[in-house]
Design an enzyme around this catalytic site. Sequence first.
Site, PDB file in Angstrom:
ATOM      1  N   TYR A 140      11.658 -10.910   4.230  1.00  0.00           N
ATOM      2  CA  TYR A 140      12.362 -10.131   3.208  1.00  0.00           C
ATOM      3  C   TYR A 140      12.855 -11.055   2.101  1.00  0.00           C
ATOM      4  CZ  TYR A 140      12.323  -6.309   6.618  1.00  0.00           C
ATOM      5  OH  TYR A 140      11.933  -5.328   7.502  1.00  0.00           O
ATOM      6  N   ASN A 163       9.299   2.864   1.110  1.00  0.00           N
ATOM      7  CA  ASN A 163       7.917   2.770   0.649  1.00  0.00           C
ATOM      8  C   ASN A 163       7.232   4.117   0.907  1.00  0.00           C
ATOM      9  OD1 ASN A 163       5.203   2.181   0.212  1.00  0.00           O
ATOM     10  ND2 ASN A 163       5.012   0.852   2.011  1.00  0.00           N
ATOM     11  N   CYS A 171       4.150  -2.487   4.070  1.00  0.00           N
ATOM     12  CA  CYS A 171       5.527  -2.925   4.301  1.00  0.00           C
ATOM     13  C   CYS A 171       5.723  -3.424   5.732  1.00  0.00           C
ATOM     14  CB  CYS A 171       6.527  -1.822   3.961  1.00  0.00           C
ATOM     15  SG  CYS A 171       6.194  -0.241   4.759  1.00  0.00           S
ATOM     16  N   HIS A 172       4.790  -3.073   6.630  1.00  0.00           N
ATOM     17  CA  HIS A 172       4.900  -3.560   8.012  1.00  0.00           C
ATOM     18  C   HIS A 172       4.722  -5.070   8.099  1.00  0.00           C
ATOM     19  CE1 HIS A 172       0.568  -2.726   7.437  1.00  0.00           C
ATOM     20  NE2 HIS A 172       0.375  -3.744   8.251  1.00  0.00           N
ATOM     21  N   GLU A 198      -3.458  -6.365  13.403  1.00  0.00           N
ATOM     22  CA  GLU A 198      -3.908  -7.317  12.399  1.00  0.00           C
ATOM     23  C   GLU A 198      -3.961  -8.749  12.930  1.00  0.00           C
ATOM     24  OE1 GLU A 198      -1.741  -6.880   8.753  1.00  0.00           O
ATOM     25  OE2 GLU A 198      -2.212  -4.755   8.589  1.00  0.00           O
TER      26      GLU A 198
END
Length: 200
Positions: A140, A163, A171-172, A198
Amino acid sequence: MTADIFDALADELTDAATLARLHTRLAADADGAGVLDVAYRTVDTPVGPLLLAATPAGLVRVAFDIEDHSAVLAGLAVRISPRILRAPQRLDTAVRQLDEYFAKRRTTFDVPVDLRLTQGFRRSVVERLRAIGYGERASYAAVATAVGSPKAVRAVGSACAHNPLPVVIPCHRVVRSDGTPGQYVGGAAAKAALLRLEAA
């Protein structure tokens, strides 16, 4: 008696098929006439059912089930237009790209997006999120610095929480400075699942 049950069932199935055809025609006619301001559909994913909504400009909203899809649609009716209709065809490309993403065959989304639901600082953050690559993570604090407001760490968290296009705009991938995941609009389990997907 059995024949009556079968007849009633046949009538019900015919009515359902007729209603489905009429709905499809209504959606196509509304879209063709330019009076379908928001089209929506839901899609099943490994992180639960997602509501997808699009304006003629592009994908405007992705919502997790935890957000209450009915409430999200009501909000879109107020913020964009009450001319909302389930019209899956407008969202076919977004669904295909989500399917490819969850099957690990896609690392970026290239559907047109409509960012009208986010403004000001939050929009700056949302636009910056697109630069965080597949499998990468940013804190962040790093996002706050990247948008020119290094002290606005909490505001970045709020922007991520609001978002309008989670998953598609990632945003994850924003985590706490100590590497822990932090909060997520779709819930902690969904964020962890996306990060695992991912990382694999």
